[in-house]
Design a protein around this motif. Structure first.
Motif, PDB file in Angstrom:
ATOM      1  N   PHE A   1       0.867  -1.179   0.000  1.00 25.41           N
ATOM      2  CA  PHE A   1       0.000   0.000   0.000  1.00 25.41           C
ATOM      3  C   PHE A   1       0.906   1.231   0.000  1.00 25.41           C
ATOM      4  CE2 PHE A   1      -2.805   3.032   2.326  1.00 25.41           C
ATOM      5  CZ  PHE A   1      -3.922   2.949   1.528  1.00 25.41           C
ATOM      6  N   SER A   2       0.712   2.133  -0.954  1.00 26.25           N
ATOM      7  CA  SER A   2       1.635   3.266  -1.094  1.00 26.25           C
ATOM      8  C   SER A   2       1.190   4.491  -0.304  1.00 26.25           C
ATOM      9  CB  SER A   2       1.775   3.637  -2.570  1.00 26.25           C
ATOM     10  OG  SER A   2       0.617   4.304  -3.024  1.00 26.25           O
ATOM     11  N   LYS A   3       2.141   5.400  -0.098  1.00 22.28           N
ATOM     12  CA  LYS A   3       1.851   6.667   0.581  1.00 22.28           C
ATOM     13  C   LYS A   3       0.861   7.495  -0.230  1.00 22.28           C
ATOM     14  CE  LYS A   3       6.247   7.011   2.978  1.00 22.28           C
ATOM     15  NZ  LYS A   3       7.512   7.728   3.113  1.00 22.28           N
ATOM     16  N   ASP A   4       0.968   7.435  -1.553  1.00 21.70           N
ATOM     17  CA  ASP A   4       0.048   8.180  -2.411  1.00 21.70           C
ATOM     18  C   ASP A   4      -1.379   7.661  -2.277  1.00 21.70           C
ATOM     19  OD1 ASP A   4       2.055   9.835  -3.350  1.00 21.70           O
ATOM     20  OD2 ASP A   4       2.424   8.630  -5.147  1.00 21.70           O
ATOM     21  N   GLU A   5      -1.519   6.350  -2.227  1.00 20.30           N
ATOM     22  CA  GLU A   5      -2.851   5.760  -2.054  1.00 20.30           C
ATOM     23  C   GLU A   5      -3.450   6.225  -0.727  1.00 20.30           C
ATOM     24  OE1 GLU A   5      -2.817   1.397  -2.864  1.00 20.30           O
ATOM     25  OE2 GLU A   5      -0.891   1.877  -3.806  1.00 20.30           O
ATOM     26  N   ARG A   6      -2.653   6.143   0.331  1.00 16.37           N
ATOM     27  CA  ARG A   6      -3.109   6.580   1.651  1.00 16.37           C
ATOM     28  C   ARG A   6      -3.495   8.062   1.618  1.00 16.37           C
ATOM     29  NH1 ARG A   6      -2.425   4.926   7.009  1.00 16.37           N
ATOM     30  NH2 ARG A   6      -0.965   3.312   6.395  1.00 16.37           N
ATOM     31  N   PHE A   7      -2.669   8.877   0.961  1.00 18.33           N
ATOM     32  CA  PHE A   7      -2.930  10.313   0.873  1.00 18.33           C
ATOM     33  C   PHE A   7      -4.303  10.584   0.269  1.00 18.33           C
ATOM     34  CE2 PHE A   7      -2.955  14.174  -1.717  1.00 18.33           C
ATOM     35  CZ  PHE A   7      -2.717  15.132  -0.734  1.00 18.33           C
ATOM     36  N   PHE A   8      -4.626   9.944  -0.850  1.00 18.46           N
ATOM     37  CA  PHE A   8      -5.900  10.222  -1.503  1.00 18.46           C
ATOM     38  C   PHE A   8      -7.099   9.659  -0.727  1.00 18.46           C
ATOM     39  CE2 PHE A   8      -3.179  11.384  -5.060  1.00 18.46           C
ATOM     40  CZ  PHE A   8      -3.795  12.574  -5.430  1.00 18.46           C
ATOM     41  N   PHE A   9      -6.914   8.510  -0.086  1.00 18.68           N
ATOM     42  CA  PHE A   9      -7.997   8.008   0.773  1.00 18.68           C
ATOM     43  C   PHE A   9      -8.229   8.987   1.928  1.00 18.68           C
ATOM     44  CE2 PHE A   9      -7.301   3.518  -0.857  1.00 18.68           C
ATOM     45  CZ  PHE A   9      -8.587   3.352  -1.333  1.00 18.68           C
ATOM     46  N   GLU A  10      -7.144   9.470   2.528  1.00 21.56           N
ATOM     47  CA  GLU A  10      -7.277  10.407   3.646  1.00 21.56           C
ATOM     48  C   GLU A  10      -7.870  11.740   3.194  1.00 21.56           C
ATOM     49  OE1 GLU A  10      -3.349  10.364   5.376  1.00 21.56           O
ATOM     50  OE2 GLU A  10      -3.799   8.550   6.536  1.00 21.56           O
ATOM     51  N   GLN A  11      -7.500  12.204   2.002  1.00 22.65           N
ATOM     52  CA  GLN A  11      -8.088  13.443   1.472  1.00 22.65           C
ATOM     53  C   GLN A  11      -9.597  13.275   1.274  1.00 22.65           C
ATOM     54  OE1 GLN A  11      -6.658  16.594   0.940  1.00 22.65           O
ATOM     55  NE2 GLN A  11      -5.197  15.526   2.239  1.00 22.65           N
ATOM     56  N   ALA A  12      -9.997  12.109   0.812  1.00 19.59           N
ATOM     57  CA  ALA A  12     -11.432  11.833   0.633  1.00 19.59           C
ATOM     58  C   ALA A  12     -12.149  11.931   1.972  1.00 19.59           C
ATOM     59  CB  ALA A  12     -11.628  10.447   0.017  1.00 19.59           C
ATOM     60  N   ILE A  13     -11.582  11.321   2.993  1.00 19.37           N
ATOM     61  CA  ILE A  13     -12.210  11.346   4.325  1.00 19.37           C
ATOM     62  C   ILE A  13     -12.285  12.774   4.850  1.00 19.37           C
ATOM     63  CG2 ILE A  13     -11.885  10.627   6.726  1.00 19.37           C
ATOM     64  CD1 ILE A  13     -10.751   7.944   5.462  1.00 19.37           C
ATOM     65  N   ILE A  14     -11.238  13.560   4.640  1.00 17.67           N
ATOM     66  CA  ILE A  14     -11.244  14.967   5.055  1.00 17.67           C
ATOM     67  C   ILE A  14     -12.389  15.715   4.359  1.00 17.67           C
ATOM     68  CG2 ILE A  14      -9.980  17.159   4.851  1.00 17.67           C
ATOM     69  CD1 ILE A  14      -7.392  15.456   5.376  1.00 17.67           C
ATOM     70  N   CYS A  15     -12.547  15.487   3.064  1.00 18.41           N
ATOM     71  CA  CYS A  15     -13.637  16.145   2.318  1.00 18.41           C
ATOM     72  C   CYS A  15     -15.004  15.740   2.848  1.00 18.41           C
ATOM     73  CB  CYS A  15     -13.539  15.819   0.825  1.00 18.41           C
ATOM     74  SG  CYS A  15     -12.169  16.631  -0.005  1.00 18.41           S
ATOM     75  N   PHE A  16     -15.184  14.447   3.118  1.00 15.75           N
ATOM     76  CA  PHE A  16     -16.464  13.977   3.647  1.00 15.75           C
ATOM     77  C   PHE A  16     -16.760  14.615   5.005  1.00 15.75           C
ATOM     78  CE2 PHE A  16     -15.509   9.825   1.206  1.00 15.75           C
ATOM     79  CZ  PHE A  16     -16.083  10.323   0.055  1.00 15.75           C
ATOM     80  N   LYS A  17     -15.736  14.717   5.843  1.00 10.58           N
ATOM     81  CA  LYS A  17     -15.929  15.321   7.167  1.00 10.58           C
ATOM     82  C   LYS A  17     -16.243  16.814   7.052  1.00 10.58           C
ATOM     83  CE  LYS A  17     -13.373  11.966   9.901  1.00 10.58           C
ATOM     84  NZ  LYS A  17     -12.213  11.708  10.756  1.00 10.58           N
ATOM     85  N   LYS A  18     -15.624  17.487   6.092  1.00 10.66           N
ATOM     86  CA  LYS A  18     -15.938  18.910   5.872  1.00 10.66           C
ATOM     87  C   LYS A  18     -17.385  19.067   5.413  1.00 10.66           C
ATOM     88  CE  LYS A  18     -11.360  20.721   4.717  1.00 10.66           C
ATOM     89  NZ  LYS A  18     -10.513  21.272   3.628  1.00 10.66           N
ATOM     90  N   ALA A  19     -17.815  18.195   4.528  1.00  8.39           N
ATOM     91  CA  ALA A  19     -19.203  18.237   4.054  1.00  8.39           C
ATOM     92  C   ALA A  19     -20.154  18.020   5.220  1.00  8.39           C
ATOM     93  CB  ALA A  19     -19.425  17.191   2.966  1.00  8.39           C
TER      94      ALA A  19
END
Length: 190
Positions: free
Chosen positions: A126-144
């Motif tokens: 599992f790459s750092k980039d994959e983790r980054f984009f999954f985490e960015q998605a979660i951040i966006c969902f929490k902001k929404a």
């Protein structure tokens, strides 16, 4: 469909510009309405590009040829640009529901990018980039979620946000379990 939505965007931009030149009242109802419709159209266009990116991912299957990656990347960037522009329109008219929906779509787009990286990279870890984009998605969902959490009239959107958060955590942890990053951390830390 893409061509019609692009034409609509141009028309809304011109209409807003003309309407603003005719009045000094920035809270004019017709201008606010045009900006909201412009934001909705940008959101639809962003979803169209996201759907095309998803199509590239599905066509590629297990192997992700360079052409498909470039096409995916182009659709991803166009989608993100539309969503960001739509968000600015919704913010300018203080439309919380519209803003939250666009933030939700940006989160979905980041999830799609993470899945694209999962399918494109060598599946050893599992790459750092994959983790980054999954985490960015979660951040966006929490902001929404944060945008709407005080309103009772937004229950349907809040349910959708919660579902997307759960689905993203599930997908990320599934990838971590199937492809643990053992070169970066111990098995127990995964």
């Amino acid at each position: 469909m893409n061509g019609r939505l692009l034409l609509c965007c141009k028309c809304y931009a011109v209409a807003i510009e003309r309407a603003e030149s005719m009045t000094t009242d920035s809270k004019c109802e017709s201008i606010l309405s045009l900006k909201k419709k412009y934001g909705e159209t940008l959101d639809k266009l962003g979803k169209w590009y996201m759907k095309e990116a998803q199509s590239c991912l599905q066509k590629a299957g297990e192997r992700f040829p360079k052409e498909e990656f470039q096409e995916f990347e182009s659709f991803y960037k166009e989608s993100l640009s539309c969503f960001e522009s739509g968000m600015s329109k919704f913010k300018s008219v203080d439309d919380k529901a519209g803003n939250a929906k666009v933030m939700l779509n940006i989160g979905r787009l980041h999830c799609l990018k993470a899945k694209e990286l999962c399918s494109r990279t060598a599946r050893n870890e599992f790459s750092k980039d994959e983790r980054f984009f999954f985490e960015q998605a979660i951040i966006c969902f929490k902001k929404a979620f944060k945008i709407l959490k005080q309103g009772k009239s937004f229950e349907e959107i809040l349910e959708l946000i919660n579902f997307n958060i759960a689905e993203t955590y599930f997908e990320m942890y599934k990838q971590l379990q199937d492809h643990p990053p053992l070169s970066a951390c111990a098995q127990e830390e995964v």
